[in-house]
Design a protein around this motif. Sequence first.
Motif, PDB file in Angstrom:
ATOM      1  N   ASN A  58       0.815  -1.214   0.000  1.00 60.19           N
ATOM      2  CA  ASN A  58       0.000   0.000   0.000  1.00 60.19           C
ATOM      3  C   ASN A  58       0.851   1.268   0.000  1.00 60.19           C
ATOM      4  OD1 ASN A  58      -2.271   1.606   0.059  1.00 60.19           O
ATOM      5  ND2 ASN A  58      -2.556   1.440   2.278  1.00 60.19           N
ATOM      6  N   LEU A  59       1.757   1.351  -0.974  1.00 55.01           N
ATOM      7  CA  LEU A  59       2.586   2.553  -1.099  1.00 55.01           C
ATOM      8  C   LEU A  59       2.000   3.477  -2.160  1.00 55.01           C
ATOM      9  CD1 LEU A  59       5.445   3.787  -0.245  1.00 55.01           C
ATOM     10  CD2 LEU A  59       6.189   2.946  -2.497  1.00 55.01           C
ATOM     11  N   PRO A  60       1.803   4.772  -1.866  1.00 52.83           N
ATOM     12  CA  PRO A  60       1.386   5.714  -2.913  1.00 52.83           C
ATOM     13  C   PRO A  60       2.399   5.700  -4.055  1.00 52.83           C
ATOM     14  CG  PRO A  60       1.145   6.707  -0.749  1.00 52.83           C
ATOM     15  CD  PRO A  60       1.880   5.414  -0.548  1.00 52.83           C
ATOM     16  N   SER A  61       1.927   5.615  -5.273  1.00 50.84           N
ATOM     17  CA  SER A  61       2.837   5.454  -6.407  1.00 50.84           C
ATOM     18  C   SER A  61       3.807   6.625  -6.554  1.00 50.84           C
ATOM     19  CB  SER A  61       2.039   5.272  -7.707  1.00 50.84           C
ATOM     20  OG  SER A  61       1.229   6.407  -7.953  1.00 50.84           O
ATOM     21  N   VAL A  62       3.434   7.817  -6.084  1.00 45.10           N
ATOM     22  CA  VAL A  62       4.324   8.976  -6.214  1.00 45.10           C
ATOM     23  C   VAL A  62       5.592   8.805  -5.391  1.00 45.10           C
ATOM     24  CG1 VAL A  62       2.473  10.597  -6.763  1.00 45.10           C
ATOM     25  CG2 VAL A  62       3.074  10.170  -4.366  1.00 45.10           C
ATOM     26  N   LEU A  63       5.568   7.891  -4.416  1.00 43.40           N
ATOM     27  CA  LEU A  63       6.737   7.686  -3.557  1.00 43.40           C
ATOM     28  C   LEU A  63       7.669   6.590  -4.072  1.00 43.40           C
ATOM     29  CD1 LEU A  63       5.049   7.899  -0.020  1.00 43.40           C
ATOM     30  CD2 LEU A  63       6.205   9.706  -1.298  1.00 43.40           C
ATOM     31  N   LEU A  64       7.333   5.968  -5.199  1.00 43.94           N
ATOM     32  CA  LEU A  64       8.161   4.878  -5.708  1.00 43.94           C
ATOM     33  C   LEU A  64       9.606   5.296  -5.988  1.00 43.94           C
ATOM     34  CD1 LEU A  64       5.645   3.017  -8.041  1.00 43.94           C
ATOM     35  CD2 LEU A  64       6.857   2.029  -6.092  1.00 43.94           C
ATOM     36  N   PRO A  65       9.859   6.426  -6.670  1.00 39.94           N
ATOM     37  CA  PRO A  65      11.260   6.803  -6.921  1.00 39.94           C
ATOM     38  C   PRO A  65      12.060   6.998  -5.632  1.00 39.94           C
ATOM     39  CG  PRO A  65       9.789   8.041  -8.350  1.00 39.94           C
ATOM     40  CD  PRO A  65       8.927   7.345  -7.347  1.00 39.94           C
ATOM     41  N   GLN A  66      11.434   7.636  -4.639  1.00 37.87           N
ATOM     42  CA  GLN A  66      12.130   7.843  -3.366  1.00 37.87           C
ATOM     43  C   GLN A  66      12.417   6.517  -2.670  1.00 37.87           C
ATOM     44  OE1 GLN A  66       9.520   9.571  -4.590  1.00 37.87           O
ATOM     45  NE2 GLN A  66       9.096  11.404  -3.352  1.00 37.87           N
ATOM     46  N   LEU A  67      11.451   5.590  -2.744  1.00 38.57           N
ATOM     47  CA  LEU A  67      11.652   4.285  -2.111  1.00 38.57           C
ATOM     48  C   LEU A  67      12.812   3.543  -2.764  1.00 38.57           C
ATOM     49  CD1 LEU A  67      10.553   2.048  -0.150  1.00 38.57           C
ATOM     50  CD2 LEU A  67       9.294   1.173  -2.138  1.00 38.57           C
ATOM     51  N   VAL A  68      12.845   3.544  -4.100  1.00 43.53           N
ATOM     52  CA  VAL A  68      13.916   2.858  -4.821  1.00 43.53           C
ATOM     53  C   VAL A  68      15.266   3.458  -4.461  1.00 43.53           C
ATOM     54  CG1 VAL A  68      14.904   2.462  -7.107  1.00 43.53           C
ATOM     55  CG2 VAL A  68      12.458   2.079  -6.720  1.00 43.53           C
ATOM     56  N   THR A  69      15.345   4.777  -4.446  1.00 48.35           N
ATOM     57  CA  THR A  69      16.608   5.443  -4.121  1.00 48.35           C
ATOM     58  C   THR A  69      17.061   5.104  -2.705  1.00 48.35           C
ATOM     59  OG1 THR A  69      16.085   7.287  -5.604  1.00 48.35           O
ATOM     60  CG2 THR A  69      17.746   7.685  -3.903  1.00 48.35           C
ATOM     61  N   HIS A  70      16.124   5.138  -1.760  1.00 50.22           N
ATOM     62  CA  HIS A  70      16.463   4.856  -0.359  1.00 50.22           C
ATOM     63  C   HIS A  70      16.924   3.414  -0.172  1.00 50.22           C
ATOM     64  CE1 HIS A  70      16.249   4.774   4.007  1.00 50.22           C
ATOM     65  NE2 HIS A  70      15.452   3.716   3.915  1.00 50.22           N
ATOM     66  N   LEU A  71      16.178   2.456  -0.729  1.00 49.75           N
ATOM     67  CA  LEU A  71      16.514   1.049  -0.522  1.00 49.75           C
ATOM     68  C   LEU A  71      17.779   0.649  -1.280  1.00 49.75           C
ATOM     69  CD1 LEU A  71      12.989  -0.641  -0.589  1.00 49.75           C
ATOM     70  CD2 LEU A  71      14.416  -0.085   1.388  1.00 49.75           C
ATOM     71  N   ARG A  72      18.011   1.274  -2.434  1.00 47.33           N
ATOM     72  CA  ARG A  72      19.268   1.008  -3.138  1.00 47.33           C
ATOM     73  C   ARG A  72      20.443   1.470  -2.286  1.00 47.33           C
ATOM     74  NH1 ARG A  72      19.008   3.679  -8.308  1.00 47.33           N
ATOM     75  NH2 ARG A  72      18.577   1.726  -9.392  1.00 47.33           N
ATOM     76  N   GLY A  73      20.311   2.645  -1.666  1.00 48.92           N
ATOM     77  CA  GLY A  73      21.365   3.145  -0.790  1.00 48.92           C
ATOM     78  C   GLY A  73      21.589   2.260   0.411  1.00 48.92           C
ATOM     79  N   ALA A  74      20.522   1.579   0.837  1.00 44.91           N
ATOM     80  CA  ALA A  74      20.631   0.681   1.983  1.00 44.91           C
ATOM     81  C   ALA A  74      21.140  -0.703   1.589  1.00 44.91           C
ATOM     82  CB  ALA A  74      19.281   0.562   2.683  1.00 44.91           C
ATOM     83  N   GLY A  75      21.359  -0.921   0.289  1.00 47.91           N
ATOM     84  CA  GLY A  75      21.941  -2.181  -0.156  1.00 47.91           C
ATOM     85  C   GLY A  75      20.962  -3.235  -0.620  1.00 47.91           C
ATOM     86  N   TYR A  76      19.662  -2.891  -0.712  1.00 48.66           N
ATOM     87  CA  TYR A  76      18.676  -3.875  -1.168  1.00 48.66           C
ATOM     88  C   TYR A  76      18.708  -3.990  -2.694  1.00 48.66           C
ATOM     89  CZ  TYR A  76      16.710  -3.770   3.538  1.00 48.66           C
ATOM     90  OH  TYR A  76      16.537  -3.864   4.898  1.00 48.66           O
ATOM     91  N   GLN A  77      18.638  -5.220  -3.187  1.00 54.28           N
ATOM     92  CA  GLN A  77      18.690  -5.470  -4.624  1.00 54.28           C
ATOM     93  C   GLN A  77      17.364  -5.932  -5.212  1.00 54.28           C
ATOM     94  OE1 GLN A  77      21.349  -4.809  -6.668  1.00 54.28           O
ATOM     95  NE2 GLN A  77      22.103  -3.831  -4.803  1.00 54.28           N
ATOM     96  N   ARG A  78      16.452  -6.414  -4.351  1.00 49.54           N
ATOM     97  CA  ARG A  78      15.158  -6.899  -4.841  1.00 49.54           C
ATOM     98  C   ARG A  78      14.032  -6.317  -3.984  1.00 49.54           C
ATOM     99  NH1 ARG A  78      15.638 -13.302  -5.348  1.00 49.54           N
ATOM    100  NH2 ARG A  78      16.611 -13.055  -3.309  1.00 49.54           N
ATOM    101  N   ILE A  79      13.084  -5.651  -4.665  1.00 50.40           N
ATOM    102  CA  ILE A  79      11.998  -4.957  -3.981  1.00 50.40           C
ATOM    103  C   ILE A  79      10.674  -5.372  -4.615  1.00 50.40           C
ATOM    104  CG2 ILE A  79      11.099  -2.698  -3.261  1.00 50.40           C
ATOM    105  CD1 ILE A  79      13.844  -1.537  -4.064  1.00 50.40           C
ATOM    106  N   ALA A  80       9.655  -5.548  -3.801  1.00 50.26           N
ATOM    107  CA  ALA A  80       8.301  -5.816  -4.287  1.00 50.26           C
ATOM    108  C   ALA A  80       7.346  -4.842  -3.605  1.00 50.26           C
ATOM    109  CB  ALA A  80       7.883  -7.256  -4.004  1.00 50.26           C
ATOM    110  N   VAL A  81       6.536  -4.152  -4.394  1.00 53.05           N
ATOM    111  CA  VAL A  81       5.661  -3.108  -3.864  1.00 53.05           C
ATOM    112  C   VAL A  81       4.246  -3.309  -4.374  1.00 53.05           C
ATOM    113  CG1 VAL A  81       5.271  -0.629  -3.650  1.00 53.05           C
ATOM    114  CG2 VAL A  81       7.611  -1.499  -3.869  1.00 53.05           C
ATOM    115  N   ALA A  82       3.279  -3.268  -3.466  1.00 53.97           N
ATOM    116  CA  ALA A  82       1.871  -3.316  -3.848  1.00 53.97           C
ATOM    117  C   ALA A  82       1.371  -1.884  -4.010  1.00 53.97           C
ATOM    118  CB  ALA A  82       1.049  -4.045  -2.793  1.00 53.97           C
ATOM    119  N   VAL A  83       0.856  -1.586  -5.191  1.00 55.96           N
ATOM    120  CA  VAL A  83       0.310  -0.262  -5.495  1.00 55.96           C
ATOM    121  C   VAL A  83      -1.090  -0.474  -6.048  1.00 55.96           C
ATOM    122  CG1 VAL A  83       0.605   1.850  -6.825  1.00 55.96           C
ATOM    123  CG2 VAL A  83       2.617   0.589  -6.054  1.00 55.96           C
TER     124      VAL A  83
END
Length: 280
Positions: free
Chosen positions: A31-56
């Motif tokens: 349940n992530l607002p789609s407008v926050l997807l770029p920020q989420l990707v940037t944050h999790l990439r910086g944290a070292g995550y390589q695989r993400i799944a998001v329900a929108v």
Amino acid sequence: MQLVLISGLSGSGKSVALNVMEDCGHYVVDNLPSVLLPQLVTHLRGAGYQRIAVAVDVRSGASIAALPQQLEALQVMVGDVRFLFLDARDDTLIARFSETRRKHPLGGDAVTLAEAIGREREALARISELGHRIDTSDLSANTLRNWVKSFMQLEAGSQITLLFQSFGFKHGIPMDADLVFDVRCLPNPHYDPVLRPLTGQDKPVIDFLEKIPEVGQMVDDIYGFVASWLPSYVNDNRSYLTVAIGCTGGQHRSVYVAEQLAGRFRGTARVLVRHRSFKT
């Protein structure tokens, strides 16, 4: 980096798909607002995550309308972006909500469940064709898990994915089909008592159908049609094309034809095979 976006109708099985992603090692966000997807990707990439799944989905409100444009930007940010849309018939969704006694996210005192489903379907119409669509109406949770796993096992790349899906007309045409071919005109192994309990994957049924010239001609004709038009679907930037093959019960003829077509197209495109009307 891999980003899997999961959307669809409420009650269609998104939680099942998310659980599969989590079991496969993805960092899951619901349940992530789609407008926050770029920020989420940037944050999790910086944290070292390589695989993400998001329900929108529709719970995100009006922001879901911007998802088609955001997918283009996300493709630039992330090498492997996959979109999975889950759907189901209205009667199936109503039955599922009645069984669980959950409230629909668009429901209310002045809105019936059927009206809420209709509003949600309208709100998601623009994004329902963006990626790989699965009709979960007649699927068990375990079957859906297996289909999602098959979807995730595909290699990344621009090559189109061809899904050949057998079904039985007596169970209804699958909603996720892009092309539908009717093979009920072919001789039916069902009328042979020995072949009746078998499927189109079993050698006796295969041998029976291979001896009939019309069956081979049908396979050739469907192959020729799909092969002829496949470049047009590729040029239309389609990532997935679902070819549904139907017979009466979805057990013999449609299964055989789907398997034959899948074999011919392997090497030309990424290929998936599914059989809706019996458990493999």
